[in-house]
Enzyme design. Structure first.
Site, PDB file in Angstrom:
ATOM      1  N   ARG A 134       0.860  -1.182   0.000  1.00  0.00           N
ATOM      2  CA  ARG A 134       0.000   0.000   0.000  1.00  0.00           C
ATOM      3  C   ARG A 134       0.899   1.235   0.000  1.00  0.00           C
ATOM      4  O   ARG A 134       1.951   1.247   0.651  1.00  0.00           O
ATOM      5  CB  ARG A 134      -0.924   0.024   1.234  1.00  0.00           C
ATOM      6  CG  ARG A 134      -2.075  -0.978   1.181  1.00  0.00           C
ATOM      7  CD  ARG A 134      -3.084  -0.597   0.099  1.00  0.00           C
ATOM      8  NE  ARG A 134      -4.263  -1.473   0.098  1.00  0.00           N
ATOM      9  CZ  ARG A 134      -4.390  -2.564  -0.640  1.00  0.00           C
ATOM     10  NH1 ARG A 134      -3.376  -2.938  -1.424  1.00  0.00           N
ATOM     11  NH2 ARG A 134      -5.486  -3.282  -0.605  1.00  0.00           N
TER      12      ARG A 134
ATOM     13  N   GLU B 288      -4.234   7.721  -5.137  1.00  0.00           N
ATOM     14  CA  GLU B 288      -4.408   7.132  -6.461  1.00  0.00           C
ATOM     15  C   GLU B 288      -5.698   7.640  -7.103  1.00  0.00           C
ATOM     16  O   GLU B 288      -6.720   7.711  -6.437  1.00  0.00           O
ATOM     17  CB  GLU B 288      -4.427   5.606  -6.352  1.00  0.00           C
ATOM     18  CG  GLU B 288      -3.100   5.041  -5.816  1.00  0.00           C
ATOM     19  CD  GLU B 288      -3.088   3.519  -5.687  1.00  0.00           C
ATOM     20  OE1 GLU B 288      -4.111   2.880  -6.070  1.00  0.00           O
ATOM     21  OE2 GLU B 288      -2.082   2.973  -5.218  1.00  0.00           O
TER      22      GLU B 288
ATOM     23  N   HIS C 149      -1.137   0.468 -10.125  1.00  0.00           N
ATOM     24  CA  HIS C 149      -1.774  -0.486  -9.216  1.00  0.00           C
ATOM     25  C   HIS C 149      -2.343  -1.684  -9.993  1.00  0.00           C
ATOM     26  O   HIS C 149      -3.530  -2.003  -9.895  1.00  0.00           O
ATOM     27  CB  HIS C 149      -2.886   0.200  -8.409  1.00  0.00           C
ATOM     28  CG  HIS C 149      -3.168  -0.493  -7.105  1.00  0.00           C
ATOM     29  ND1 HIS C 149      -3.530   0.175  -5.955  1.00  0.00           N
ATOM     30  CD2 HIS C 149      -3.149  -1.814  -6.752  1.00  0.00           C
ATOM     31  CE1 HIS C 149      -3.730  -0.684  -4.974  1.00  0.00           C
ATOM     32  NE2 HIS C 149      -3.502  -1.905  -5.437  1.00  0.00           N
TER      33      HIS C 149
END
Length: 334
Positions: A247, A276, A295
């Site tokens: 993360r 994000e 991601h």
């Protein structure tokens, strides 16, 4: 028994689920928002297979168990299910293969300067200088420090060992080396035998000092946010390469960008970020020693196949009133 899936299931997925709970009622429909999930769940169900959880689920619907399709649970523990007694299990383990391969791939790209060659290709530049070639290295014989020794970290260790790397690892409880979560046969390091040495949470700087490559696989919890900050980054070797697939919040992004800009560390492979999508103004976009992806490290065509295999196993356990795999401990955050 009523089972609801908020993603569309293929016939093979439905068959596996029904074989695990014969006679159950199974409903599936793709839900793109938490509101759509709430509409599908209605008054409740026995088992819910989902990515998203509506904010009022615990208050208005009777749900006995939630199987998340994500490896992390921070997005529900901090909001919709905060303080809820509903058992939650994660999909930890199904991402081990793609993310471990991504991590090793990122390390190989950096070691062999493939990221620089791709940028040169875009410029139509034949990069064959002595300085470029002198920077190419092997990963064999190098030390990989894994920060967070869960399913992804263990599979990364297995692959790294096959490449001839020395593996060291940091975990919350170094004495507890067995993996009690979902682990298909032949993958990972179920007994914790691969690392040459284990470190505890207070030894972060120590493991970083020894590592040529660092893989960060930590979840986002109250204990792990900014786990790697300016002091920890300063402990890293000047040429070390950092990969973060856990993360974004576990690394101080501003401090990391500064260290990368000043070449205090060699480079970074980043798939996760504090915010994000990553802001267009972030200096990380322009750094040549950064390999950046949006991601996607856990993405793979067989995602739902693996997820339903895990769900079916947990469903058998749920029906038989046996302990569930990947059960979340709210106090730990994972």
């Amino acid at each position: 028994m009523k089972i609801i899936s908020t993603v569309a299931l293929q016939p093979t997925h439905r068959s596996a689920i029904m074989a695990a709970a014969p006679g159950a009622e199974l409903a599936d429909r793709p839900c793109r928002t938490a509101e759509e999930v709430g509409e599908l769940v209605g008054a409740g169900c026995d088992a819910l297979l989902t990515f998203r959880v509506p904010g009022d689920l615990a208050a208005r619907a009777r749900v006995k168990w939630i199987q998340l399709l994500s490896a992390g649970a921070d997005h529900v523990l901090g909001g919709p299910l905060k303080g809820s007694a509903i058992p939650i299990t994660t999909a930890s383990g199904i991402h081990a293969t793609p993310i471990a391969e991504y991590t090793i791939g990122s390390m190989l790209a950096y070691a062999h300067r493939i990221h620089l060659a791709i940028r040169a290709q875009v410029r139509r530049e034949w990069m064959r200088s002595g300085a470029f070639m002198a920077g190419v290295d092997d990963i064999r014989g190098q030390t990989l420090g894994i920060i967070g020794y869960g399913s992804i970290g263990r599979e990364t260790a297995r692959l790294a060992a096959a490449f001839g790397m020395k593996v060291i690892a940091l975990k919350r409880n170094p004495a507890d080396r067995v993996d009690g979560g979902w682990c298909p046969a032949g993958l990972g390091d179920p007994d914790g035998k691969i690392p040459a040495r284990f470190f505890g949470p207070d030894d972060c700087e120590a493991i970083l000092r020894e590592s040529d490559y660092v893989s960060v696989t930590l979840p986002s919890t109250d204990h792990t946010r900014k786990f790697i900050g300016e002091r920890e980054l300063a402990a890293m070797k000047p040429g070390a390469y950092l990969v973060n697939i856990g993360r974004g919040e576990v690394i101080d992004e501003r401090a990391m960008a500064a260290a990368l800009s000043a070449n205090k560390i060699g480079g970074a492979g980043l798939d996760v970020f504090e915010h994000e999508p990553l802001e267009a103004s972030s200096p990380l976009w322009d750094l040549e020693n950064v390999i950046l992806t949006p991601h996607i490290s856990g993405a793979n065509r067989g995602y739902m196949d693996k997820a339903c295999e895990l769900f079916a196993e947990n469903l058998k356990r749920f029906v038989a009133n046996r302990p569930l795999l990947n059960l979340v401990d709210p106090a730990l955050g994972y």
